[in-house]
Design a protein around this motif. Structure first.
Motif, PDB file in Angstrom:
ATOM      1  N   GLY A 190       0.839  -1.186   0.000  1.00  9.54           N
ATOM      2  CA  GLY A 190       0.000   0.000   0.000  1.00  9.54           C
ATOM      3  C   GLY A 190       0.878   1.241   0.000  1.00  9.54           C
ATOM      4  N   ILE A 210      -6.566   8.748   0.846  1.00 10.22           N
ATOM      5  CA  ILE A 210      -5.879   7.453   0.970  1.00 10.22           C
ATOM      6  C   ILE A 210      -6.223   6.776   2.291  1.00 10.22           C
ATOM      7  CG2 ILE A 210      -3.612   6.358   1.202  1.00 10.22           C
ATOM      8  CD1 ILE A 210      -2.592   8.604  -0.728  1.00 10.22           C
ATOM      9  N   SER A 213      -9.665   5.123   2.754  1.00  5.46           N
ATOM     10  CA  SER A 213      -9.897   3.835   2.099  1.00  5.46           C
ATOM     11  C   SER A 213      -9.194   2.681   2.811  1.00  5.46           C
ATOM     12  CB  SER A 213      -9.419   3.889   0.644  1.00  5.46           C
ATOM     13  OG  SER A 213      -8.014   3.987   0.572  1.00  5.46           O
ATOM     14  N   SER A 214      -8.399   2.996   3.834  1.00  2.00           N
ATOM     15  CA  SER A 214      -7.662   1.973   4.576  1.00  2.00           C
ATOM     16  C   SER A 214      -8.434   1.572   5.827  1.00  2.00           C
ATOM     17  CB  SER A 214      -6.282   2.511   4.971  1.00  2.00           C
ATOM     18  OG  SER A 214      -5.677   1.692   5.956  1.00  2.00           O
ATOM     19  N   THR A 251      -6.947  -1.712   2.279  1.00  2.82           N
ATOM     20  CA  THR A 251      -7.380  -0.961   1.105  1.00  2.82           C
ATOM     21  C   THR A 251      -7.939  -1.926   0.061  1.00  2.82           C
ATOM     22  OG1 THR A 251      -5.689   0.712   1.490  1.00  2.82           O
ATOM     23  CG2 THR A 251      -6.638   0.625  -0.712  1.00  2.82           C
ATOM     24  N   SER A 253      -8.622  -4.254  -2.913  1.00  2.00           N
ATOM     25  CA  SER A 253      -7.556  -4.750  -3.797  1.00  2.00           C
ATOM     26  C   SER A 253      -8.021  -5.903  -4.654  1.00  2.00           C
ATOM     27  CB  SER A 253      -6.360  -5.182  -2.956  1.00  2.00           C
ATOM     28  OG  SER A 253      -6.755  -6.177  -2.004  1.00  2.00           O
TER      29      SER A 253
END
Length: 255
Positions: A190, A210, A213-214, A251, A253
């Motif tokens: 990430g 960022i 979204s984690s 996140t 994926s």
């Protein structure tokens, strides 16, 4: 106390004088490996080599631009000359000429930029694997370093991200070609605060997007990525090949 899973092993890590690459070399070295580090600049190689030696790690530092055929060959040859074998290859080198630039779509990207990213991010890992494979014995491991952007292609990094997506496919194909003797896996980090990703971790508006979204609500560390590589390269992962391990704090994926 650090385990010694790599005692007696020899590991090559490309682009390994700072950031994620350095932490990978450091982690494997602390676990007992003799490590070969490389960078395009001699001064960076010298500095990183001294730092690792200061931690009791056996290390060979070499200048290597991975898109330079002779320097790739020298990387393999000198590693064998020094340590007599190679057990693990970690392809970490990558370039992103669009980092820090205004938004540029793939259709607007100059051919010279496309060529550079393809040469370093995709073609060089293929050729390094091809050159190293004849010297790797049964049980050896190859690791590619991709990126979370392989799954979520953001502008203006879209073409860079596409090259990282290519590594996911490359991992699958080479695992089939080189198995059962060699294992081939991939790590997709990430966002990690390094010089390479500085624009993403210092811009406040980008940081908010960022981190939102984690699931863990934090950036990764170079040590997080190194730990994942150490696992996949070790015998603890002896029944894992052709896989990509996403290390991105939850996140999303999936392609």
């Amino acid at each position: 106390m650090m385990s010694k899973r790599f005692q007696g092993k020899v590991v090559i890590v490309t682009a390994s004088t700072q950031g994620i690459g350095y932490s990978i070399a450091q982690r494997l070295g602390l676990e007992g490996a003799s490590v070969v580090i490389s960078s395009r600049k001699q001064e960076n190689v010298d500095e990183a080599t001294e730092k690792l030696k200061g931690q009791g790690i056996q290390v060979l530092g070499l200048v290597c631009h991975v898109s330079n055929a002779q320097q790739r060959k020298d990387l393999i040859y000198n590693s064998l000359e020094k340590f007599g074998k190679i057990d693990v290859i970690v392809s970490n080198a990558a370039v992103n000429p669009m980092a820090g630039k205004n938004t540029v779509t793939i259709m607007e990207t100059q051919e010279s930029i496309l060529d550079k990213m393809w040469e370093v991010n995709v073609k060089a890992p293929v050729l390094l694997t091809k050159e190293a494979a004849p010297h790797l014995k049964k049980g050896s491991s190859i690791i590619f370093i991709s990126s979370i952007s392989a799954y979520n292609q953001p502008l203006p990094w879209a073409m860079y991200a596409v090259t990282k997506t290519a590594l996911l496919g490359l991992t699958k194909v080479l695992a089939a070609e080189l198995g059962p003797d060699l294992r081939v896996n991939c790590v997709a980090p990430g966002i990690v605060p390094t010089h390479f990703g500085k624009i993403l971790t210092t811009n406040e508006s980008l940081k908010k997007v960022i981190l939102s979204s984690s699931l863990l609500k934090r950036f990764g560390t170079t040590e997080d990525i190194a730990a994942a590589v150490a696992f996949l390269a070790s015998d603890d992962a002896s029944y894992i090949t052709g896989e990509t391990l996403v290390v991105a704090g939850g996140t999303p994926s999936r392609l």
